[in-house]
Scaffold this active site. Structure first.
Site, mmCIF file in Angstrom:
data_model
loop_
_atom_site.group_PDB
_atom_site.id
_atom_site.type_symbol
_atom_site.label_atom_id
_atom_site.label_comp_id
_atom_site.label_asym_id
_atom_site.label_seq_id
_atom_site.Cartn_x
_atom_site.Cartn_y
_atom_site.Cartn_z
ATOM 1 C CE1 TYR A 135 8.002 -0.928 2.053
ATOM 2 C CE2 TYR A 135 9.628 -2.631 2.489
ATOM 3 C CZ TYR A 135 8.369 -2.257 2.058
ATOM 4 O OH TYR A 135 7.470 -3.206 1.633
ATOM 5 C CB CYS A 136 7.769 4.139 6.326
ATOM 6 S SG CYS A 136 8.723 5.664 6.195
ATOM 7 C CD1 TRP A 137 4.237 7.998 1.216
ATOM 8 C CD2 TRP A 137 3.371 6.018 0.687
ATOM 9 N NE1 TRP A 137 3.539 8.153 0.032
ATOM 10 C CE2 TRP A 137 3.001 6.947 -0.310
ATOM 11 C CE3 TRP A 137 2.947 4.691 0.568
ATOM 12 C CZ2 TRP A 137 2.226 6.595 -1.407
ATOM 13 C CZ3 TRP A 137 2.171 4.344 -0.524
ATOM 14 C CH2 TRP A 137 1.820 5.298 -1.493
#
Length: 346
Positions: free
Chosen positions: A94-96
């Site tokens: 996951y990222c932002w």
């Protein structure tokens, strides 16, 4: 393929070998999904550089430079922490917002042959679930507060209760703080990280059974309790450990051995009480620190500082209050048995 998280139960049910946070180190430091590992595809400086190019030059230029940086950092991770991962390894990334950073890294991992998936909505999905659980949804738990004056071994007893079939939430453990001026245990999590830990701890519990928490103020160190939890604690019935002051002083010396061993730090904490007590009282306490008379210091602090404050606070309360008296605090097993029995009947 994107993993959709609709509840904290979905987070607890995740079945991946690793959860990878590819955001920049500063983003990770503020908060991340508990249990995730940090493998940033852009460091803080690189992220700021790409963002500046995006705004001041063009999105195309930013994406091109960003892709090069992601590839460089992905190679470093592949040659480093991921070098020994087997062919069947299943990561979740996951990222932002579940966008380009996680998608780019996942694409590289998938080309190797790993069965990688990404979190739809990224970190923002996780944060939304935490806020909904702690601030928006009704508080679903029936609490019992474990009370008692300073040094009555509340935290240790609390952590003996799960083995006796009692649900607990250790707020001090989640906040990495013992809940008093003397309670620092090192660096505390950020407010967001504390809330994430708390939200998952609550999500593991059965709302049909009582949950025991330790008596705390509205803040544990610098971590603030969510208002709905705090209001539930204020209204909850209390089970209070009652122990002689000398027994509590002895327990404090064991529980705060790290502080007793650091005389300079202990002296500084005692000196910080100067606004609450007369100059001669502070001087006497600091003298006890200098002379190593720590049991006398503990008794003096309880008699003059802590016990009166606990007493005034309890006098204002209008909740069921059950005392459990003990003569000593060396063997806490029988005390935990008694408290578990009381809680099961509430």
């Amino acid at each position: 393929m994107a993993v959709v998280l609709n509840s904290l139960a979905d987070v607890l049910a995740l079945d991946f070998d690793d959860i990878i946070d590819v955001r920049a180190p500063a983003e990770w430091a503020e908060d991340h999904v508990p249990g995730a590992i940090s493998l940033p595809v852009l460091d803080d400086e690189e992220r700021a550089r790409v963002g500046t190019i995006y705004k001041q030059v063009s999105p195309f230029s930013a994406r091109k430079i960003g892709a090069a940086l992601v590839a460089k950092n992905a190679a470093r991770h592949l040659e480093g922490p991921l070098a020994e991962k087997p062919g069947g390894w299943r990561p979740l990334v996951y990222c932002w917002r579940g966008g380009q950073r996680s998608g780019s890294f996942a694409s590289i991992l998938s080309q190797i042959g790993w069965r990688v998936e990404v979190v739809q909505g990224g970190y923002k999905t996780w944060r939304r679930l935490v806020v909904d659980a702690l601030y928006n949804a009704p508080f679903p738990f029936r609490l019992v507060v474990l009370d008692g004056n300073t040094g009555s071994a509340k935290t240790e007893v609390l952590n003996l209760l799960p083995a006796r079939g009692v649900q607990v939430v250790d707020l001090e453990g989640l906040a990495n703080h013992r809940g008093s001026l003397f309670g620092s245990m090192g660096e505390q999590p950020s407010q967001k990280a504390f809330e994430g830990r708390l939200a998952l701890a609550l999500a593991r519990l059965d709302p049909s059974r009582p949950v025991v928490v330790e008596a705390e103020s509205a803040k544990v160190g610098e971590c603030r309790l969510p208002p709905k939890l705090w209001r539930a604690m204020v209204a909850a019935p209390r089970v209070a450990i009652e122990a002689p002051r000398a027994a509590r002083a002895g327990y404090l010396l064991r529980a705060y051995a790290d502080l007793v061993a650091d005389v300079a730090r202990l002296d500084a904490v005692v000196a910080s009480l100067a606004l609450a007590h007369a100059r001669e009282v502070i001087a006497a306490w600091r003298g006890l620190v200098a002379e190593g008379r720590f049991a006398e210091l503990a008794e003096g602090l309880m008699e003059t500082h802590y016990d009166p404050r606990y007493g005034k606070h309890r006098a204002r309360m209008e909740v069921p209050f059950t005392e459990v008296s003990v003569e000593g605090l060396d063997d806490l097993g029988p005390l935990a048995d008694r408290i578990a029995g009381l809680v099961s009947g509430m």
